[in-house]
Structure formats: structure tokens, C-alpha cells
Design a protein around this motif. Structure first.
Motif, PDB file in Angstrom:
ATOM      1  N   PRO A 330     -26.946  17.912 -91.081  1.00 49.43           N
ATOM      2  CA  PRO A 330     -25.425  17.460 -90.695  1.00 49.43           C
ATOM      3  C   PRO A 330     -24.229  18.375 -90.893  1.00 49.43           C
ATOM      4  N   MET A 331     -24.270  19.469 -91.566  1.00 48.57           N
ATOM      5  CA  MET A 331     -23.495  20.427 -91.975  1.00 48.57           C
ATOM      6  C   MET A 331     -23.396  21.434 -90.604  1.00 48.57           C
ATOM      7  N   GLU A 332     -24.477  21.699 -89.879  1.00 50.53           N
ATOM      8  CA  GLU A 332     -24.358  22.364 -88.764  1.00 50.53           C
ATOM      9  C   GLU A 332     -23.387  21.635 -87.720  1.00 50.53           C
ATOM     10  N   LYS A 333     -23.443  20.320 -87.791  1.00 47.73           N
ATOM     11  CA  LYS A 333     -22.531  19.584 -86.860  1.00 47.73           C
ATOM     12  C   LYS A 333     -21.151  19.426 -87.020  1.00 47.73           C
ATOM     13  N   LEU A 334     -20.911  19.754 -88.217  1.00 49.42           N
ATOM     14  CA  LEU A 334     -19.411  19.455 -88.791  1.00 49.42           C
ATOM     15  C   LEU A 334     -18.452  20.127 -87.739  1.00 49.42           C
ATOM     16  N   PRO A 335     -18.497  21.232 -87.215  1.00 48.72           N
ATOM     17  CA  PRO A 335     -17.311  21.790 -86.473  1.00 48.72           C
ATOM     18  C   PRO A 335     -17.230  21.027 -85.034  1.00 48.72           C
ATOM     19  N   LEU A 336     -18.310  20.177 -84.687  1.00 49.06           N
ATOM     20  CA  LEU A 336     -18.054  19.245 -83.649  1.00 49.06           C
ATOM     21  C   LEU A 336     -17.287  17.896 -83.709  1.00 49.06           C
ATOM     22  N   VAL A 337     -16.980  17.622 -85.143  1.00 43.27           N
ATOM     23  CA  VAL A 337     -16.131  16.611 -85.415  1.00 43.27           C
ATOM     24  C   VAL A 337     -14.862  16.992 -85.538  1.00 43.27           C
ATOM     25  N   LYS A 338     -14.045  16.376 -84.584  1.00 47.47           N
ATOM     26  CA  LYS A 338     -12.504  16.692 -84.517  1.00 47.47           C
ATOM     27  C   LYS A 338     -11.515  15.680 -85.460  1.00 47.47           C
ATOM     28  N   HIS A 339     -12.036  14.444 -84.920  1.00 46.39           N
ATOM     29  CA  HIS A 339     -10.962  13.412 -85.489  1.00 46.39           C
ATOM     30  C   HIS A 339     -11.983  12.326 -86.565  1.00 46.39           C
ATOM     31  N   ALA A 340     -11.452  12.428 -87.738  1.00 45.88           N
ATOM     32  CA  ALA A 340     -12.308  11.290 -88.704  1.00 45.88           C
ATOM     33  C   ALA A 340     -11.308  11.464 -89.900  1.00 45.88           C
ATOM     34  N   GLY A 341     -11.060  10.448 -90.613  1.00 39.05           N
ATOM     35  CA  GLY A 341     -10.200  10.511 -91.895  1.00 39.05           C
ATOM     36  C   GLY A 341     -11.064  11.298 -92.977  1.00 39.05           C
ATOM     37  N   ALA A 342     -12.376  10.872 -93.204  1.00 40.78           N
ATOM     38  CA  ALA A 342     -13.200  11.382 -94.217  1.00 40.78           C
ATOM     39  C   ALA A 342     -14.712  11.426 -93.537  1.00 40.78           C
ATOM     40  N   ILE A 343     -15.430  12.719 -93.987  1.00 41.40           N
ATOM     41  CA  ILE A 343     -16.689  12.909 -93.060  1.00 41.40           C
ATOM     42  C   ILE A 343     -17.464  13.198 -94.114  1.00 41.40           C
ATOM     43  N   PHE A 344     -18.586  12.214 -94.449  1.00 43.94           N
ATOM     44  CA  PHE A 344     -19.623  12.281 -95.509  1.00 43.94           C
ATOM     45  C   PHE A 344     -21.026  12.613 -94.853  1.00 43.94           C
ATOM     46  N   LEU A 345     -21.332  13.687 -95.329  1.00 42.28           N
ATOM     47  CA  LEU A 345     -22.718  14.414 -94.830  1.00 42.28           C
ATOM     48  C   LEU A 345     -23.951  13.965 -95.330  1.00 42.28           C
ATOM     49  N   GLY A 346     -24.967  13.674 -94.844  1.00 42.29           N
ATOM     50  CA  GLY A 346     -26.447  13.419 -95.310  1.00 42.29           C
ATOM     51  C   GLY A 346     -26.494  12.111 -95.657  1.00 42.29           C
ATOM     52  N   ASN A 347     -27.826  11.750 -95.909  1.00 40.16           N
ATOM     53  CA  ASN A 347     -28.334  10.420 -96.346  1.00 40.16           C
ATOM     54  C   ASN A 347     -27.908  10.225 -97.877  1.00 40.16           C
ATOM     55  N   ASP A 348     -27.280  11.107 -98.671  1.00 38.61           N
ATOM     56  CA  ASP A 348     -27.089  10.827-100.098  1.00 38.61           C
ATOM     57  C   ASP A 348     -25.486  10.606-100.286  1.00 38.61           C
ATOM     58  N   SER A 349     -24.919  10.853 -99.348  1.00 38.34           N
ATOM     59  CA  SER A 349     -23.115  10.905 -99.574  1.00 38.34           C
ATOM     60  C   SER A 349     -22.670   9.570 -98.549  1.00 38.34           C
ATOM     61  N   PRO A 350     -22.911   8.333 -99.354  1.00 39.45           N
ATOM     62  CA  PRO A 350     -22.552   7.232 -98.734  1.00 39.45           C
ATOM     63  C   PRO A 350     -20.954   6.952 -98.807  1.00 39.45           C
ATOM     64  N   GLU A 351     -20.199   6.047 -97.855  1.00 36.78           N
ATOM     65  CA  GLU A 351     -18.962   5.992 -98.134  1.00 36.78           C
ATOM     66  C   GLU A 351     -18.390   5.659 -99.422  1.00 36.78           C
ATOM     67  N   ALA A 352     -19.408   4.525-100.172  1.00 37.46           N
ATOM     68  CA  ALA A 352     -18.706   4.093-101.606  1.00 37.46           C
ATOM     69  C   ALA A 352     -18.780   5.185-102.428  1.00 37.46           C
ATOM     70  N   LEU A 353     -19.295   6.352-102.358  1.00 38.56           N
ATOM     71  CA  LEU A 353     -19.030   7.591-103.270  1.00 38.56           C
ATOM     72  C   LEU A 353     -17.778   7.929-103.289  1.00 38.56           C
ATOM     73  N   GLY A 354     -17.306   7.946-101.695  1.00 42.44           N
ATOM     74  CA  GLY A 354     -15.922   8.548-101.802  1.00 42.44           C
ATOM     75  C   GLY A 354     -14.899   7.651-102.014  1.00 42.44           C
ATOM     76  N   ASP A 355     -15.186   6.356-101.752  1.00 40.09           N
ATOM     77  CA  ASP A 355     -14.340   5.036-102.337  1.00 40.09           C
ATOM     78  C   ASP A 355     -13.818   5.162-103.578  1.00 40.09           C
ATOM     79  N   TYR A 356     -14.744   5.466-104.682  1.00 37.81           N
ATOM     80  CA  TYR A 356     -14.596   5.351-106.180  1.00 37.81           C
ATOM     81  C   TYR A 356     -14.581   6.545-106.704  1.00 37.81           C
ATOM     82  N   TYR A 357     -15.379   7.828-106.333  1.00 38.68           N
ATOM     83  CA  TYR A 357     -15.733   8.486-107.199  1.00 38.68           C
ATOM     84  C   TYR A 357     -15.646  10.142-106.904  1.00 38.68           C
ATOM     85  N   ALA A 358     -15.929  10.326-105.606  1.00 41.47           N
ATOM     86  CA  ALA A 358     -16.436  11.848-105.526  1.00 41.47           C
ATOM     87  C   ALA A 358     -15.027  12.923-105.734  1.00 41.47           C
TER      88      ALA A 358
END
Ligand code: NAD
Length: 429
Positions: A330-358
Motif C-alpha cells: 500500500p505504501m507504494e500506492k500512496l502517491p496516487l491518493v490525492k483526496h482523503a481525510g486520513a489514509i490507513f495503510l495495510g491490513n493492520d491499520s483499521p480506521e478504529a486505530l485512528g478513531d481512538y489511539y494512533a
């Protein structure tokens, strides 16, 4: 969840956009704002009786209430809250901006002076749930910026109380005053002040449609962070994504409220079908099953596209609040994402991680506004002043250009205010 093609999804979205008519919402909210401006505290108490169904004598949270809240929470909760606080501070400290100055010829000095806002009002939604995490996410950036006066408002429950978890979060984040008032009336109080609640410089924090619309109406008289709509996640998954993870993350998103949006975009038909089955299976075991079902029915979609490229083009069109890339490298594809509030990379970075803790903020641009706006941050609580110093010699060199520009605009008094400073051979002319 419905599985559909890209073109069917685009057609469906266009139809929904045509239907939105908010005239009644505007009328209701404007009426509330005007009444609060006219009647102050009395209006707040009346609206609290009407909408929150509780008769308050005062909306100030007392020291006794705070003491009781501290007794009521568990040590596990306090430890988790403090852990999240440290992570949020660790991340947001990097957003602090410093004043800067550049020196030029003849002793000129040009710069930008950074000053924190003096006061901020933080809206914490009540209503359907309690959000201590939102307290930390909205208050800590203001604290780091150096805001001196932080006022929190949140609606009381039918017993006139605020949840202990929310009160303790406010305490550990360093809120100065807490008031039990919610909805558009709370926004009006923060924007214009009442006998009890002090007017603030900026209002931040999410809320329902009444809160969001009120923020839009008071903007200009006071600053606001953004207009937050219902929460969204877009997950892009390929065959390397565990389907039970993808399903769990879609369900977590749909749990926010019945207007939440959970979308899976995939170029693997196999993933589309297995995630669809997995969502059905996991849904049966969830506590908020009815609400999740309604949200998935309305806005939960699995969109099958032809390629990763097409998937990321659609992501940039949607500009989602949260994006999860559950794909190979997923890291390699990051440059192709232009518009998103928060970008979570990989199978072990779910949204709930960012909702609460990261650590990064969970107050994010929604409804496609990620094309032009950013997550809430320390920068939201800082303002800048330009600083200009010219020496006599430096000004003398620029006089002709300034006078030419001022005359071109017909502003001859401007030109005179420069010419009066003209020196020749070191003497005033
Ligand atoms: P809320 O605090 O936003 O709204 C409750 C208030 O709405 C009440 O106090 C009342 O004053 C007002 N209200 C209710 N019905 C009304 C009516 N008919 N007329 C006028 N005013 C009325 O709480 P909520 O309703 O639970 O909504 C919270 C929202 O915030 C949810 O959509 C949730 O998903 C969202 N949220 C977002 C984030 C984020 O970071 N983006 C975090 C937490 C919550």
C-alpha cells in the motif's frame, strides 16, 4: 451489502444529490440562533427542556459532579485515555508553527508572527452516544497551540447529567469550563455569548445536522473548523486482504449512525463475494445490529471495478473521510491518493486505530470536502500576523514603484503618504 458496478454507483449517487432539500432545517436553526441572541440563558434552558427533555436550573458542571465522575470511571478506562492523550500529543506537537522573519537589504525585516487564538469552544456530541475520544481530539490541539480559554459544550441526558467518561476526558485534556447544552442553541451561545457562556473566537467539533447547520450560519461572526457531515470509510481491497478484517471494518463504520457510509472498492470478484457473506455473518453478532443494517442498506456498497488504477480514481472522486488501502504494497500506492481525510495503510491499520489511539486527529473532512480541506490540527488554533519593517534607506529605494502603483489605483493619498518620506542626498525633500 449491495454489490454493484462503477457506472451503477455513479448513477445512484447523482440521484441522491438531487433529492437534498434543507430549507426547513435552515429555518429551524436560524430561529434557534436568533432566539438565543435575544433571550440568552433563558432560551438555552427552554431549548434544553424541549430537545433534551430535562429541566435544568443551571448548565454549569459543578466540582461535585466532576468528583463523582472521577470515582465512577474504571482504572482501565483512565489508563487507556491517558495512553491516547500521550499519542495525540506526540503527533500534534509536530504541527506547531513558529514565527519567522527574513532580513533583507538595508536592514528590512519581513516576517510572520504566530499567535494562538485566545478562546475556543468545543462541541462534543451527546444525543445517541458519549464520545470521550472526541474530547481529546478537539481539545488537545487547542492546548498545544496555547489557547488560554477552552469552553466545552455537550447536551445533558434526561437526568441532566453528562457521562462520566466525557467529564473525565475534559478534565485530563484541560478544558476550562464545561456547560450542559447541545444542538444549534449551544453553537449560538458560543458564537454570541449569553449571561453564563462566554463568546469564543472559534468553534470546533462534530455534531448532528442541527449543529453542523448552526456552525454554517454563525461562520463569519466567529471562526469554525469545518462543517462535519456523516462519517465515511472507503476500503480498497485486493486478494491479499483478509475478508473477515474488511467486513469488520465496514461494520465498524456503519455503527456510527444510520447515515454513515461504508464502501468497499475492489477489482477482485472473489473478495466482493466473500466480504458480502462475511458482513452478513458478523452483523448477526453485533449489538447495534438494527442501526448498522439501516446504514448498510442506505449507504453500504461493494463496487467492483476493473483495476487498482480505476479504484484509486474513484477514491479521488469520492474524497472520503477515511480511506483504508488493504492491498499489496500500500505504501507504494500512496502517491496516487490525492483526496482523503486520513489514509490507513495495510491490513493492520483499521480506521478504529485512528478513531481512538494512533495520534492523528479523528475530526476529518467529510462529504467530499477532503478535496480542499484538512484534518483538525494545531494550525486550526493559530493565526498569523504579517510583520513589516523598512529602514529609511530601503523605503527611499522603493518610492517610485509604490507611487506608480498607488496612482494607477487612483489612491493619491496613498501616494502622498509615501512621497512625504522621500529623501534626496540624505535630506528630506
Ligand atoms: P448531537 O449532540 O450532535 O445532537 C444532539 C442535540 O441535537 C440535542 O441536544 C438537541 O439540542 C438537538 N436536536 C435534536 N433534535 C432536534 C430538533 N428536532 N430540532 C432542533 N434541535 C434538535 O448528538 P447526535 O444527534 O447523537 O449526533 C452526533 C453526531 O456526531 C453523529 O452523527 C455522530 O456520528 C457524529 N460524530 C462525529 C465525530 C467525528 O469526529 N466526525 C465524532 C463523534 C460523533
Amino acid at each position: 451489502m449491495k454489490i454493484m458496478t462503477l457506472s451503477a454507483f455513479i448513477k445512484e449517487k447523482a440521484a441522491v444529490m438531487k433529492k437534498n432539500d434543507d430549507r426547513k432545517l435552515d429555518d429551524d436553526v436560524l430561529n434557534i440562533i436568533q432566539t438565543v441572541r435575544r433571550e440568552g440563558d433563558r432560551a438555552l434552558l427552554n431549548y434544553t427542556r424541549q430537545f433534551d427533555r430535562v429541566d435544568l436550573q443551571t448548565f454549569t458542571v459543578t466540582e461535585e459532579e466532576m468528583a463523582l465522575a472521577k470515582q465512577e470511571i474504571t482504572s482501565e478506562f483512565l489508563e487507556a485515555l491517558n495512553g491516547a492523550k500521550q499519542q495525540i500529543i506526540h503527533f500534534h506537537k509536530n504541527q506547531l508553527e513558529k514565527s519567522w522573519f527574513i532580513e533583507g537589504e538595508d536592514g528590512t525585516l519581513l516576517g510572520q508572527k504566530v499567535t494562538p487564538l485566545e478562546s475556543a469552544g468545543v462541541y462534543i456530541p451527546g444525543g445517541k452516544a458519549a464520545y470521550p475520544s472526541t474530547v481529546l481530539m478537539n481539545v488537545l490541539p487547542a492546548k498545544i497551540a496555547g489557547v488560554k480559554q477552552i469552553i466545552m459544550v455537550t447536551p445533558p441526558d434526561e437526568d441532566g447529567r453528562i457521562r462520566s467518561e466525557v467529564l473525565v476526558a475534559a478534565h485530563i485534556a484541560g478544558v476550562d469550563q464545561i456547560y450542559k447544552v447541545g444542538g444549534a442553541q449551544a453553537i449560538a451561545a458560543l458564537a454570541y455569548g449569553t449571561e453564563t457562556i462566554q463568546k469564543v473566537n472559534k468553534i470546533v467539533g462534530p455534531g448532528n445536522r442541527y449543529v453542523a447547520r448552526a456552525k454554517k450560519w454563525v461562520y463569519g461572526d466567529v471562526a469554525i473548523d469545518m462543517i462535519a457531515g456523516p462519517s465515511e470509510v472507503v476500503i480498497v481491497a485486493d486478494d491479499t486482504a483478509p475478508p473477515h478484517y474488511v467486513a469488520a471494518d465496514l461494520l465498524a463504520q456503519a455503527e456510527h449512525d444510520e447515515d454513515a457510509t461504508a464502501i468497499l472498492i475492489t477489482y477482485s470478484k472473489k473478495i466482493a463475494l466473500t466480504v458480502q457473506k462475511e458482513v452478513e455473518k458478523q452483523l448477526q453478532l453485533l449489538e447495534r445490529k438494527a442501526m448498522i443494517n439501516e446504514s448498510l442498506e442506505k449507504n453500504g456498497r461493494i463496487i467492483v471495478v476493473d483495476s487498482l488504477k480505476e479504484a484509486l480514481q474513484l477514491v479521488n472522486k469520492i474524497a472520503p473521510e477515511h480511506l483504508q488501502l488493504m492491498i499489496e504494497n500500500p505504501m507504494e500506492k500512496l502517491p496516487l491518493v490525492k483526496h482523503a481525510g486520513a489514509i490507513f495503510l495495510g491490513n493492520d491499520s483499521p480506521e478504529a486505530l485512528g478513531d481512538y489511539y494512533a495520534g492523528p486527529n479523528h475530526t476529518l473532512p467529510t462529504s467530499g470536502t477532503a478535496v480542499f480541506s484538512s484534518p483538525l490540527g494545531v494550525y486550526d488554533f493559530l493565526k498569523k500576523s504579517s510583520v513589516i519593517y523598512y529602514s529609511e534607506a530601503a523605503l527611499n529605494k522603493s518610492i517610485d514603484s509604490i507611487v506608480t502603483l498607488a496612482k494607477a489605483e487612483g489612491l493619491t493619498a496613498h501616494a502622498k503618504s509615501i512621497q512625504v518620506r522621500r529623501k534626496e542626498n540624505g535630506k528630506k525633500k
